[in-house]
Design a protein around this motif. Sequence first.
Motif, mmCIF file in Angstrom:
data_model
loop_
_atom_site.group_PDB
_atom_site.id
_atom_site.type_symbol
_atom_site.label_atom_id
_atom_site.label_comp_id
_atom_site.label_asym_id
_atom_site.label_seq_id
_atom_site.Cartn_x
_atom_site.Cartn_y
_atom_site.Cartn_z
ATOM 1 N N LEU A 167 14.669 3.208 -18.632
ATOM 2 C CA LEU A 167 15.934 2.438 -18.772
ATOM 3 C C LEU A 167 16.974 2.638 -18.084
ATOM 4 O O LEU A 167 17.501 1.911 -17.065
ATOM 5 C CB LEU A 167 16.334 2.123 -20.298
ATOM 6 C CG LEU A 167 17.257 1.124 -20.508
ATOM 7 C CD1 LEU A 167 16.831 -0.115 -20.110
ATOM 8 C CD2 LEU A 167 17.804 1.394 -21.811
ATOM 9 N N GLY A 168 17.211 3.988 -17.894
ATOM 10 C CA GLY A 168 18.577 4.494 -17.205
ATOM 11 C C GLY A 168 18.286 4.388 -15.711
ATOM 12 O O GLY A 168 19.089 4.137 -14.929
ATOM 13 N N LEU A 169 17.121 4.642 -15.294
ATOM 14 C CA LEU A 169 16.945 4.560 -13.794
ATOM 15 C C LEU A 169 16.874 3.191 -13.297
ATOM 16 O O LEU A 169 17.134 2.719 -12.281
ATOM 17 C CB LEU A 169 15.575 5.202 -13.288
ATOM 18 C CG LEU A 169 15.509 6.969 -13.596
ATOM 19 C CD1 LEU A 169 14.106 7.385 -13.188
ATOM 20 C CD2 LEU A 169 16.534 7.350 -12.600
ATOM 21 N N SER A 170 16.334 2.112 -14.170
ATOM 22 C CA SER A 170 16.392 0.974 -13.827
ATOM 23 C C SER A 170 17.656 0.324 -13.766
ATOM 24 O O SER A 170 17.984 -0.546 -13.100
ATOM 25 C CB SER A 170 15.334 -0.148 -14.800
ATOM 26 O OG SER A 170 14.122 0.434 -14.876
ATOM 27 N N ILE A 171 18.398 0.742 -14.770
ATOM 28 C CA ILE A 171 19.785 0.132 -14.829
ATOM 29 C C ILE A 171 20.716 0.795 -13.335
ATOM 30 O O ILE A 171 21.450 0.016 -12.824
ATOM 31 C CB ILE A 171 20.453 0.565 -16.110
ATOM 32 C CG1 ILE A 171 20.075 -0.474 -17.227
ATOM 33 C CG2 ILE A 171 22.115 0.476 -15.834
ATOM 34 C CD1 ILE A 171 20.708 -0.086 -18.413
ATOM 35 N N ALA A 172 20.538 1.965 -13.048
ATOM 36 C CA ALA A 172 21.008 2.389 -11.951
ATOM 37 C C ALA A 172 20.570 1.736 -10.583
ATOM 38 O O ALA A 172 21.261 1.498 -9.673
ATOM 39 C CB ALA A 172 20.541 4.088 -11.782
ATOM 40 N N SER A 173 19.317 1.500 -10.568
ATOM 41 C CA SER A 173 18.631 0.641 -9.452
ATOM 42 C C SER A 173 19.314 -0.771 -9.342
ATOM 43 O O SER A 173 19.655 -1.109 -8.259
ATOM 44 C CB SER A 173 17.168 0.607 -9.720
ATOM 45 O OG SER A 173 16.759 -0.466 -10.445
ATOM 46 N N LEU A 174 19.534 -1.360 -10.443
ATOM 47 C CA LEU A 174 20.044 -2.760 -10.675
ATOM 48 C C LEU A 174 21.625 -2.412 -10.139
ATOM 49 O O LEU A 174 22.067 -3.536 -9.151
ATOM 50 C CB LEU A 174 20.198 -3.063 -11.991
ATOM 51 C CG LEU A 174 18.710 -3.660 -12.423
ATOM 52 C CD1 LEU A 174 18.964 -4.148 -13.947
ATOM 53 C CD2 LEU A 174 18.069 -4.836 -11.556
ATOM 54 N N LEU A 175 22.280 -1.279 -10.485
ATOM 55 C CA LEU A 175 23.724 -1.440 -9.824
ATOM 56 C C LEU A 175 23.808 -1.105 -8.383
ATOM 57 O O LEU A 175 24.595 -1.520 -7.757
ATOM 58 C CB LEU A 175 24.315 -0.168 -10.595
ATOM 59 C CG LEU A 175 24.638 -0.622 -12.255
ATOM 60 C CD1 LEU A 175 25.347 0.778 -12.892
ATOM 61 C CD2 LEU A 175 25.559 -1.555 -12.311
ATOM 62 N N TYR A 176 22.820 -0.289 -7.846
ATOM 63 C CA TYR A 176 22.762 0.144 -6.466
ATOM 64 C C TYR A 176 22.465 -1.341 -5.761
ATOM 65 O O TYR A 176 22.988 -1.681 -4.627
ATOM 66 C CB TYR A 176 21.909 1.085 -6.185
ATOM 67 C CG TYR A 176 22.377 2.362 -6.331
ATOM 68 C CD1 TYR A 176 23.190 2.926 -5.296
ATOM 69 C CD2 TYR A 176 22.259 3.306 -7.447
ATOM 70 C CE1 TYR A 176 23.814 4.179 -5.461
ATOM 71 C CE2 TYR A 176 22.754 4.490 -7.478
ATOM 72 C CZ TYR A 176 23.537 5.073 -6.397
ATOM 73 O OH TYR A 176 24.161 6.340 -6.420
#
Length: 164
Positions: A139-148
């Motif tokens: 979840l954390g990596l997916s949210i970070a990828s969405l922000l980038y």
Amino acid sequence: MTDERMPPPASPSRGPASSAQGPVVEPPSVDVASAPTDSALPGAHRGGFRRELTQPLPVAPPLAVHPDPAEEASPDVRWIPPAPVLPRSAGWSLLFGALGLVLACFVGWGFPVGMIGVVLAILALRRPWEKRETAYWGLGLSIASLLYSAGWLWWAGTQGALVG
């Protein structure tokens, strides 16, 4: 071979302790305990407390490998079906989150990959058999990828005069 300094040998008529009779040994008194007849070896049991749980166990009789063919009563064996395979999505969310983050570092079109990672992580967190740590990382990596990806898309939109 006599020496002048040595006393002469005692005569046999000198007393009760003569060399012909040998030494005189008195019997033991009443207060003296007699010695045991045999000496105990080290580790030998001396009576008293016995530790039954450390004794060797008796060997069981061998089981019959081939049952008697005259017995007609065979047990009714019903096989238990294997447990159904439960769906797993925590590992997939971690994979899609990492892949989306790598794509988002170079181009903004990794947004759908990050969305798939978020959905799979939320599904994994709702299932009790999933690994929660893996789902949180996904979840954390997916949210970070969405922000980038959103940052890349916003930057591309301002450069191409698509926004404002």
